[in-house]
Structures are given as structure tokens and as C-alpha cells.
Design a protein around this motif. Structure first.
Motif, mmCIF file in Angstrom:
data_model
loop_
_atom_site.group_PDB
_atom_site.id
_atom_site.type_symbol
_atom_site.label_atom_id
_atom_site.label_comp_id
_atom_site.label_asym_id
_atom_site.label_seq_id
_atom_site.Cartn_x
_atom_site.Cartn_y
_atom_site.Cartn_z
ATOM 1 N N TYR A 179 46.039 53.232 13.674
ATOM 2 C CA TYR A 179 46.622 52.005 14.234
ATOM 3 C C TYR A 179 47.913 51.588 13.532
ATOM 4 C CZ TYR A 179 42.473 50.934 17.072
ATOM 5 O OH TYR A 179 41.478 50.948 18.013
ATOM 6 N N ALA A 180 48.296 52.277 12.467
ATOM 7 C CA ALA A 180 49.496 51.878 11.713
ATOM 8 C C ALA A 180 50.730 51.938 12.612
ATOM 9 C CB ALA A 180 49.680 52.782 10.503
ATOM 10 N N GLY A 181 51.588 50.948 12.481
ATOM 11 C CA GLY A 181 52.806 50.869 13.293
ATOM 12 C C GLY A 181 52.975 49.512 13.951
ATOM 13 N N TRP A 182 51.928 48.653 13.872
ATOM 14 C CA TRP A 182 51.996 47.325 14.491
ATOM 15 C C TRP A 182 53.044 46.434 13.825
ATOM 16 C CZ3 TRP A 182 50.932 44.479 10.287
ATOM 17 C CH2 TRP A 182 50.036 44.996 9.344
ATOM 18 N N PHE A 183 53.524 46.830 12.640
ATOM 19 C CA PHE A 183 54.440 45.985 11.867
ATOM 20 C C PHE A 183 55.911 46.260 12.155
ATOM 21 C CE2 PHE A 183 52.328 49.319 9.343
ATOM 22 C CZ PHE A 183 53.348 50.268 9.312
ATOM 23 N N TYR A 184 56.229 47.250 13.011
ATOM 24 C CA TYR A 184 57.638 47.664 13.134
ATOM 25 C C TYR A 184 58.520 46.646 13.845
ATOM 26 C CZ TYR A 184 57.010 52.268 11.081
ATOM 27 O OH TYR A 184 56.775 53.292 10.206
ATOM 28 N N LEU A 185 57.971 45.822 14.713
ATOM 29 C CA LEU A 185 58.808 44.805 15.363
ATOM 30 C C LEU A 185 59.358 43.818 14.338
ATOM 31 C CD1 LEU A 185 59.888 43.824 18.099
ATOM 32 C CD2 LEU A 185 57.888 42.346 18.277
ATOM 33 N N ASN A 186 58.617 43.586 13.261
ATOM 34 C CA ASN A 186 59.078 42.660 12.217
ATOM 35 C C ASN A 186 60.276 43.197 11.456
ATOM 36 O OD1 ASN A 186 56.081 42.161 12.706
ATOM 37 N ND2 ASN A 186 56.607 40.372 11.487
ATOM 38 N N PHE A 187 60.572 44.488 11.584
ATOM 39 C CA PHE A 187 61.754 45.055 10.934
ATOM 40 C C PHE A 187 63.034 44.671 11.676
ATOM 41 C CE2 PHE A 187 58.514 47.406 8.878
ATOM 42 C CZ PHE A 187 59.045 48.014 7.757
ATOM 43 N N VAL A 188 62.918 44.216 12.929
ATOM 44 C CA VAL A 188 64.110 43.935 13.745
ATOM 45 C C VAL A 188 64.092 42.494 14.263
ATOM 46 C CG1 VAL A 188 64.387 46.346 14.425
ATOM 47 C CG2 VAL A 188 63.002 44.847 15.853
ATOM 48 N N THR A 189 63.510 41.579 13.500
ATOM 49 C CA THR A 189 63.334 40.195 13.950
ATOM 50 C C THR A 189 64.638 39.555 14.392
ATOM 51 O OG1 THR A 189 61.508 39.983 12.372
ATOM 52 C CG2 THR A 189 62.383 37.947 13.295
ATOM 53 N N LEU B 187 62.756 55.048 13.364
ATOM 54 C CA LEU B 187 64.135 55.019 12.885
ATOM 55 C C LEU B 187 64.815 53.703 13.259
ATOM 56 C CD1 LEU B 187 66.455 56.475 11.478
ATOM 57 C CD2 LEU B 187 67.118 57.404 13.704
ATOM 58 N N PHE B 188 64.581 53.236 14.480
ATOM 59 C CA PHE B 188 65.162 51.963 14.921
ATOM 60 C C PHE B 188 64.776 50.840 13.959
ATOM 61 C CE2 PHE B 188 65.083 48.086 17.559
ATOM 62 C CZ PHE B 188 66.385 48.099 18.040
ATOM 63 N N ALA B 189 63.508 50.828 13.542
ATOM 64 C CA ALA B 189 63.021 49.770 12.659
ATOM 65 C C ALA B 189 63.476 49.964 11.213
ATOM 66 C CB ALA B 189 61.493 49.713 12.733
ATOM 67 N N ILE B 190 63.305 51.169 10.686
ATOM 68 C CA ILE B 190 63.556 51.408 9.259
ATOM 69 C C ILE B 190 65.033 51.239 8.919
ATOM 70 C CG2 ILE B 190 63.436 53.125 7.421
ATOM 71 C CD1 ILE B 190 60.775 51.821 8.326
ATOM 72 N N SER B 191 65.911 51.599 9.834
ATOM 73 C CA SER B 191 67.346 51.438 9.562
ATOM 74 C C SER B 191 67.679 49.971 9.298
ATOM 75 C CB SER B 191 68.174 51.970 10.731
ATOM 76 O OG SER B 191 67.874 51.271 11.929
ATOM 77 N N ARG B 192 66.951 49.062 9.945
ATOM 78 C CA ARG B 192 67.202 47.629 9.722
ATOM 79 C C ARG B 192 66.766 47.204 8.325
ATOM 80 N NH1 ARG B 192 68.788 49.848 14.348
ATOM 81 N NH2 ARG B 192 69.537 48.309 15.851
ATOM 82 N N MET B 193 65.741 47.843 7.778
ATOM 83 C CA MET B 193 65.336 47.513 6.422
ATOM 84 C C MET B 193 66.444 47.887 5.432
ATOM 85 S SD MET B 193 62.003 48.717 4.222
ATOM 86 C CE MET B 193 62.565 50.410 4.050
ATOM 87 N N PHE B 194 67.049 49.078 5.614
ATOM 88 C CA PHE B 194 68.146 49.486 4.730
ATOM 89 C C PHE B 194 69.356 48.565 4.909
ATOM 90 C CE2 PHE B 194 66.255 53.969 5.271
ATOM 91 C CZ PHE B 194 65.390 53.744 4.224
#
Length: 498
Positions: free
Chosen positions: A249-259, A338-345
Motif C-alpha cells: 500500500y506504500a505510495g499514499w503519501f506522494y500527493l503531499n510532495f506536490v501540495t 519522479l513527479f513527487a520526489i523532484s519536488r522534495m529536492f
């Protein structure tokens, strides 16, 4: 505020601004227009409710449900108990998702785990999380998903022969390059393609669920007889079954990377998270019911690719299409990650914890181009030179540790920042139960694999000296200060392309 530009020599000797720097006035095509007001270049709000749902579902559902959803069955010991674990893990993941929905609506910054740990516990802890992600977890995770894409996209071509490793790695490299290019060029096209890939995944799951449930209602229930037989339930294996389920189920948190790119985040973030988790939980549970209707527990455990075996039993030659659906599922997971993680960087650069160039935005495409591309060399290096699976074994438990820390941060901020606006607020027992689950999984990693977990901890601890060397100490060489930037601004990156 005076604008910063970089001067380069002009043929007649006059200095002119280079391509990197802020312009006073811009038209939509990037040209100057005298007297026009300055257009602010930023990441635009293009993530609607539908796109948010597609991003979460498309990232959660990878290859696992099609290929090897047997870790839970193996460790739970019975068909009935495995279905209970799938549902329980879905509910626990929903608890985590609801906790992140509160965090995403009260802290309206992109960056996900990193941002929430930064807000709750400060830059030191946040940097360790960032360091682990940058050097290990994200490149290795991307490489594993991409390898699955490369293998399954080639399987119909080489079937029934073995696929050469070099062919898999070349196809993998092409897949990674396509995802990087797509995310660099357009946010709109990235999300549109994610919508399409998510629809493809749900179609593939529907192709499995519908005939399976049809047979079940026709009375094909022999594999469910004695489904909850107590003698076969393995109490010692249940924690490992839950571990496998939580990873599924991991992955539910990715929308929070692009708030920051979500339209009306106070409404969209909680709604997208809740709708997505309910859909995924139903899909996972009903897909397993369909598998058990057609295959016995022994057949499922013996299969190398469960969905292929299922299709061969029911659909004959249609089974050759399954690898294509799996490849598309993996491509969707890569794209969403990638869409989400790039926003963290991007956010970490903006906060001063990564080089300044990573907070630059393409002046016309409005994409964080450097933050997207930074993973490319790391991923290819690990793909061709590293031991990907060992690295994931070392580091995977760290994901749950820091997610648990972020959710503890939610509880902590309830007391330290009680006046913080919280448009969406969950009962305190929800984050408490979920954070306990995360720390239990970390303990389980230590108990089941102490050597690899210990190595992972050691790698993570290198983030502490790295923080003091790269961030804390003010006396750094001039070349380093020039590279990382001493004053951080959210810049526009103008490319010399037409």
C-alpha cells in the motif's frame, strides 16, 4: 528588491545579462515586452482532484499485485487470514493517509516527509532524511521499478526465451529517460499520461476481478473451504505478512510532495487521499479473491507471475498481454514517483539544504528541471554498477522510520503549535496507532534481519557529519559557497531553446 543577473561578455564590449537570472518583464513566449508587468514564474497549480487521485493510485499500484502477491499468503498461513491482512493493512495505511491529509492541509508546502519533519523537529533531522533519500532510497527504488518495466516490456518479444540482461538494462534506461524527459517538459502532460496509465492499471485489475468474481458467484468456492483453518495460521509469520501488506500500500503519501501545485489543497488533498485509498483497498482485496477463486493456495505460491497463470487458466492466449499491462503499471509508478520526489529536492534546495540550482524553474515550461534531472545520473549509476536489491534491503526500513517520525510530528505540533490552522483534523488515536505501526515495522526489520538493518542505520548516520560539513559550518571554500548558494531565492531558469 534589485534583480540579480549574471553578466557575460558582449561582442562590442558591453555586458549583457546571461540566460540565468531574473528578467524584469516577460511575455508568455519568454520574450521581453517593454512596460509589461513582471510575470512571476513558479510551479503552477495544475493538480486537480482527478489528477491527484490518479497520481496516488498510479504510484501505489505497481507490478506486485500482478506478479507476486504471495508474501502475505505465505506468512499468514491461510487464504482467509491473508484476506484479513490485506484489509487490515489497507485500514492502517488509510490511518497514515488521513494523518498526512491533516499535515498537508495545515502545512501547505511541497516536500512531503522532509517538509513535515523540518517543521516539527528542525533542519538536522530533516537533512538526515533528505540525505538517505538522495544517496540510496530514491535511486535504488527508481532502478528497481524501472528494471521491472524493462523486463516485462521485452517479455512478449523474447517469449519463451530468456531475456539477456543487457537488453533488460537498455530497455530500463530508455524507460527512465522517457520518464525524466516527460517530467522535464510539462506538468500537464505528466499528469495526463499518469491519468491514462492509472486507467490502464484499473482496466487490467478489472479484467482479473470480473471473471474471478463471476466464477465465485457461479459457485466456484472450493478454494475458500476451510479458509480460516486455525492449524495453518502461523502466528510467528503474521508480523511479516503485515510488513508485506504495508509495503504493497506504500505510495499514499506522494500527493503531499506536490501540495503547492494542488488546486484548493484544503479540499483536494484529503478527498484525493481518501478516495484513492478506498479504491486501492477494494482493488487489492477483490483481485486476491479472484486469484483464489481460480487458483489454489499451492498454485499461487508456486507461480512466478500470478496474473499470467490466472490469465492462462481463464483466457488462453490473452495471457501474452499481461506483461504489457505490468510494464505500463511500472511506468506509471516511475512517473508518479519522479513527479513527487523532484519536488522534495526542489523544496530542500529552497530551504538551503541542497545546491541552489535545484530550486530553479524553467521559465516557459514551469517545471523544476534541475530537481527532476538530479536523480538521473544516480539511478543509472546504481542500475549498471550497484547492487540494487542489497541497497534496498539496507535502507527500506528507513522509509517507515521517517514516516513514523513525521506522523509523531503531527502529534507533537498539536501541543507545541495549538493555534496552527487545521482545515482537516483527525482524531488523535489515528496518528498514534499509525506511528506505532511504523515503529513496529522498524523493530521487525531489526529482529528479522539485524545485519542488513544495522548496515542501513550506519549508512543513515553518515547524514550527521554530512549536515555539519555541508550545512552547519559557515567557513566553507569559495567554490563550494558559489555552487550551493549562500542566499536562496526561488529562481527562474531560462533555457536557450527556441
Amino acid at each position: 528588491m534589485p534583480r540579480r543577473t549574471v553578466s557575460v561578455p558582449h561582442p562590442n564590449g558591453d555586458p549583457t545579462p546571461s540566460n540565468f537570472g531574473e528578467k524584469e518583464s516577460l511575455k508568455s513566449n519568454g520574450d521581453h515586452h517593454a512596460g509589461a508587468p513582471e510575470e512571476k514564474v513558479e510551479l503552477r497549480k495544475k493538480v486537480t482532484l482527478l489528477r491527484g487521485i490518479s497520481m496516488i493510485i498510479g504510484t501505489i499500484i505497481g507490478a506486485g499485485i500482478f506478479i507476486s502477491p504471495k508474501g502475505i499468503l505465505k506468512n499468514s498461513g491461510s487464504v482467509g487470514m491473508s484476506l484479513v491482512v490485506w484489509i487490515a493493512c489497507g485500514i492502517l495505511s488509510l490511518f497514515g493517509a488521513l494523518s498526512y491529509a491533516e499535515l498537508g492541509t495545515c502545512i501547505k508546502k511541497s516536500g512531503g516527509h522532509y517538509t513535515y519533519i523540518l517543521e516539527a523537529f528542525g533542519p538536522q533531522v530533516a537533512f538526515v532524511r533528505l540525505w538517505v533519500d538522495m544517496i540510496a532510497i530514491r535511486p535504488a527504488g527508481m532502478a528497481v521499478i524501472a528494471l521491472a518495466f524493462g523486463r516485462y516490456i521485452l517479455e512478449p518479444i523474447f517469449m519463451p526465451c530468456e531475456i539477456p540482461d543487457i537488453a533488460v538494462k537498455l530497455a530500463t534506461t530508455i524507460g527512465i529517460t522517457l520518464v525524466m524527459y516527460l517530467n522535464s517538459m510539462s506538468v500537464s502532460w505528466t499528469t495526463r499520461i499518469q491519468n491514462f496509465l492509472t486507467f490502464s492499471k484499473l482496466l487490467a485489475i478489472a479484467i482479473i476481478i470480473v471473471p474471478g468474481v463471476y466464477l465465485l458467484f457461479k459457485g466456484e468456492t472450493k478454494n475458500f473451504e476451510n479458509a480460516f483453518e486455525v492449524n495453518t495460521v502461523q502466528l510467528t509469520g503474521l508480523p511479516l505478512a503485515f510488513y508485506s501488506g504495508m509495503y504493497a500500500y506504500a505510495g499514499w503519501f506522494y500527493l503531499n510532495f506536490v501540495t503547492e501545485e494542488v488546486e484548493n489543497p484544503e479540499r483536494t488533498v484529503p478527498l484525493a487521499i481518501c478516495i484513492s485509498m478506498v479504491i486501492v483497498m477494494i482493488c487489492y482485496t477483490m483481485t486476491n479473491v479472484a486469484y483464489y477463486t481460480v487458483m489454489s493456495a499451492e498454485e499461487l505460491l508456486a507461480s512466478d507471475a500470478v496474473a499470467v497463470t490466472f490469465a492462462e487458466k481463464l483466457m488462453g492466449n490473452f495471457s501474452v498481454a499481461v506483461p504489457f499491462f505490468v510494464a505500463m503499471s511500472c511506468f506509471g509508478s516511475m512517473n508518479g514517483c519522479l513527479f513527487a520526489i523532484s519536488r522534495m529536492f526542489y523544496v530542500a534546495s529552497r530551504e538551503g539544504q541542497l545546491p541552489e540550482v535545484l530550486s530553479m524553474i524553467h521559465i516557459r515550461r514551469h517545471t523544476p528541471l534541475p530537481a527532476v534531472l538530479v536523480l538521473y545520473p544516480f539511478t543509472l549509476l546504481i542500475l549498471f554498477l550497484g547492487d540494487i536489491y542489497s541497497l534496498l534491503n539496507f535502507m527500506s526500513f528507513m522509509r517507515w522510520l521517517f514516516i513514523g517520525v513525521a506522523v509523531v510530528g503531527l502529534i507533537y505540533m498539536r501541543y507545541t503549535r495549538p493555534d496552527m490552522p487545521r482545515p482537516f483534523k483527525v482524531p488523535i488515536f489515528i496518528p498514534a496507532v499509525f506511528s506505532f505501526t511504523c515503529f513496529f515495522m522498524v523493530f521487525l526489520s531489526l529482529w528479522s534481519d539485524p545485519i542488513n538493518t544495522g548496515i542501513g542505520f550506519a549508512i543513515s548516520l553518515t547524514g550527521i557529519p554530512a549536515y555539519f560539513i555541508f550545512i552547519h559550518f559557515e567557513r566553507k571554500p569559495k567554490w563550494f559557497r558559489k555552487l550551493s548558494g549562500q542566499k536562496l531565492h526561488n529562481k527562474k531558469l531560462q533555457m536557450a531553446t527556441a
